[in-house]
Design an enzyme around this catalytic site. Structure first.
Site, PDB file in Angstrom:
ATOM      1  N   CYS A   1      -1.295 -17.909 -23.199  1.00 46.27           N
ATOM      2  CA  CYS A   1      -2.433 -18.274 -24.047  1.00 46.27           C
ATOM      3  C   CYS A   1      -3.095 -19.523 -23.474  1.00 46.27           C
ATOM      4  O   CYS A   1      -2.419 -20.499 -23.150  1.00 46.27           O
ATOM      5  CB  CYS A   1      -1.961 -18.534 -25.475  1.00 46.27           C
ATOM      6  SG  CYS A   1      -3.258 -19.183 -26.556  1.00 46.27           S
TER       7      CYS A   1
ATOM      8  N   PHE B   1      -7.187  -4.845  -0.314  1.00 48.44           N
ATOM      9  CA  PHE B   1      -8.516  -5.317  -0.669  1.00 48.44           C
ATOM     10  C   PHE B   1      -9.580  -4.973   0.368  1.00 48.44           C
ATOM     11  O   PHE B   1     -10.658  -4.507   0.026  1.00 48.44           O
ATOM     12  CB  PHE B   1      -8.487  -6.835  -0.888  1.00 48.44           C
ATOM     13  CG  PHE B   1      -7.748  -7.236  -2.126  1.00 48.44           C
ATOM     14  CD1 PHE B   1      -8.390  -7.358  -3.338  1.00 48.44           C
ATOM     15  CD2 PHE B   1      -6.379  -7.466  -2.087  1.00 48.44           C
ATOM     16  CE1 PHE B   1      -7.708  -7.710  -4.491  1.00 48.44           C
ATOM     17  CE2 PHE B   1      -5.683  -7.821  -3.227  1.00 48.44           C
ATOM     18  CZ  PHE B   1      -6.349  -7.946  -4.428  1.00 48.44           C
TER      19      PHE B   1
ATOM     20  N   THR C   1      -1.276  -8.357   6.091  1.00 48.25           N
ATOM     21  CA  THR C   1      -2.294  -9.339   5.717  1.00 48.25           C
ATOM     22  C   THR C   1      -3.328  -9.485   6.819  1.00 48.25           C
ATOM     23  O   THR C   1      -2.984  -9.505   8.010  1.00 48.25           O
ATOM     24  CB  THR C   1      -1.666 -10.710   5.412  1.00 48.25           C
ATOM     25  OG1 THR C   1      -2.717 -11.674   5.201  1.00 48.25           O
ATOM     26  CG2 THR C   1      -0.757 -11.189   6.527  1.00 48.25           C
ATOM     27  N   SER C   2      -4.583  -9.588   6.416  1.00 48.40           N
ATOM     28  CA  SER C   2      -5.674  -9.767   7.371  1.00 48.40           C
ATOM     29  C   SER C   2      -5.772 -11.206   7.863  1.00 48.40           C
ATOM     30  O   SER C   2      -6.489 -11.498   8.812  1.00 48.40           O
ATOM     31  CB  SER C   2      -7.007  -9.366   6.721  1.00 48.40           C
ATOM     32  OG  SER C   2      -7.266 -10.191   5.581  1.00 48.40           O
TER      33      SER C   2
ATOM     34  N   THR D   1       0.820  -1.215   0.000  1.00 49.68           N
ATOM     35  CA  THR D   1       0.000   0.000   0.000  1.00 49.68           C
ATOM     36  C   THR D   1       0.858   1.271   0.000  1.00 49.68           C
ATOM     37  O   THR D   1       0.481   2.273  -0.609  1.00 49.68           O
ATOM     38  CB  THR D   1      -0.955   0.019   1.201  1.00 49.68           C
ATOM     39  OG1 THR D   1      -0.215  -0.168   2.414  1.00 49.68           O
ATOM     40  CG2 THR D   1      -2.013  -1.066   1.080  1.00 49.68           C
TER      41      THR D   1
ATOM     42  N   ASN E   1       0.703  -5.340  11.054  1.00 48.64           N
ATOM     43  CA  ASN E   1      -0.536  -5.133  10.313  1.00 48.64           C
ATOM     44  C   ASN E   1      -1.297  -3.966  10.920  1.00 48.64           C
ATOM     45  O   ASN E   1      -1.356  -3.820  12.144  1.00 48.64           O
ATOM     46  CB  ASN E   1      -1.405  -6.392  10.345  1.00 48.64           C
ATOM     47  CG  ASN E   1      -2.414  -6.414   9.216  1.00 48.64           C
ATOM     48  OD1 ASN E   1      -2.037  -6.330   8.043  1.00 48.64           O
ATOM     49  ND2 ASN E   1      -3.689  -6.504   9.545  1.00 48.64           N
TER      50      ASN E   1
ATOM     51  N   HIS F   1      -0.488 -16.557  -5.040  1.00 47.54           N
ATOM     52  CA  HIS F   1      -1.609 -16.205  -5.915  1.00 47.54           C
ATOM     53  C   HIS F   1      -1.173 -15.808  -7.319  1.00 47.54           C
ATOM     54  O   HIS F   1      -1.946 -15.208  -8.058  1.00 47.54           O
ATOM     55  CB  HIS F   1      -2.431 -15.087  -5.271  1.00 47.54           C
ATOM     56  CG  HIS F   1      -3.099 -15.512  -3.990  1.00 47.54           C
ATOM     57  ND1 HIS F   1      -3.501 -14.631  -3.009  1.00 47.54           N
ATOM     58  CD2 HIS F   1      -3.428 -16.746  -3.530  1.00 47.54           C
ATOM     59  CE1 HIS F   1      -4.050 -15.295  -2.007  1.00 47.54           C
ATOM     60  NE2 HIS F   1      -4.007 -16.580  -2.294  1.00 47.54           N
TER      61      HIS F   1
END
Length: 246
Positions: free
Chosen positions: A130, A34, A193-194, A27, A216, A122
């Site tokens: 492709c 998110f 991270t949450s 951030t 956090n 992720h």
């Protein structure tokens, strides 16, 4: 000794550090997270499609054009630069103190800062392929595409980012290497991270080392299990740690 000084002291005495991070790590580099008040899920609440729908595999397959409009507009930040957190972790890896960065982020900022052992749970916006012939494409190809949905230059197939969408499984090899790194670590740094996204968040339970530091801005379900809890901006904190280690 305050919390930041304690973190610096533990880093000095550790040799197998693992960092487990999420969107809050970036951030301060200008990339929104998110779930915070200013996060992506909040700013998109008036969209006809919730972000969880837009970022699902079935939605990509059925509405790739709407997906890419959202993806390009909200999730690609090619000009973002690493902050103090990314830079300190890269330094610790170079000094053979940090063994791995396990990240839920897809922005590639850890590599841009100089880290090499980055386990991307992720995926990454920098890898695209492709769906038909598997031809690889860079982020720049996606950015430069004149089509709403990028197409393969070889076969015309749809190009999909190598990011894990809702309804898709995490890469098993990445999971295995993350578990191995966490299991053998002596210091765990959890940042930005949450700890609400599974199965990624469950990985930190594999840590059996000496100390856990949680950095956090907002409370998590893991707060009581951390040895040190720091709520100040992670980039600024790690920059101060970097100064203390100099």
């Amino acid at each position: 000794m305050n919390a930041i000084e304690q973190l610096a002291a533990w880093i000095k005495e550790s040799s197998r550090i693992v960092f487990f991070g999420g969107a809050g790590t970036s951030t301060e580099s200008g990339i929104p997270d998110f779930r915070s008040a200013a996060g992506l899920y909040q700013t998109e609440q008036h969209s006809p499609y919730p972000p969880e729908e837009l970022l699902s595999r079935h939605f990509f397959d059925q509405h790739a054009d709407i997906f890419y409009d959202f993806y390009r507009g909200k999730m690609l930040h090619p000009d973002a630069e690493p902050n103090g957190c990314h830079r300190l972790l890269a330094r610790l890896e170079k000094e053979s103190k940090l063994t791995a960065v396990v990240t839920q982020n897809i922005d590639g900022l850890h590599q841009k800062a100089g880290s090499s052992n980055v386990l991307e749970l992720h995926g990454s916006v920098h890898r695209n392929a492709c769906m038909d012939c598997k031809q690889f494409y860079s982020l720049q190809y996606i950015m430069d595409s004149k089509d709403i949905v990028p197409r393969c230059a070889s076969c015309g197939g749809v190009v999909k980012p190598d990011v894990v969408l809702y309804e898709e499984e995490l890469d098993q090899a990445t999971l295995y290497h993350s578990i191995d790194a966490l299991s053998s670590a002596d210091l765990l740094l959890v940042g930005g991270t949450s700890l609400t996204v599974y199965p990624a968040a469950q990985l930190i339970t594999y840590f059996q080392g000496k100390h856990t530091v949680l950095l956090n801005a907002t409370p998590t379900a893991y707060d009581r299990q951390a040895d040190v809890l720091i709520t100040e901006p992670i980039g600024a904190v790690m920059q101060e740690v970097d100064r203390l280690l100099a």
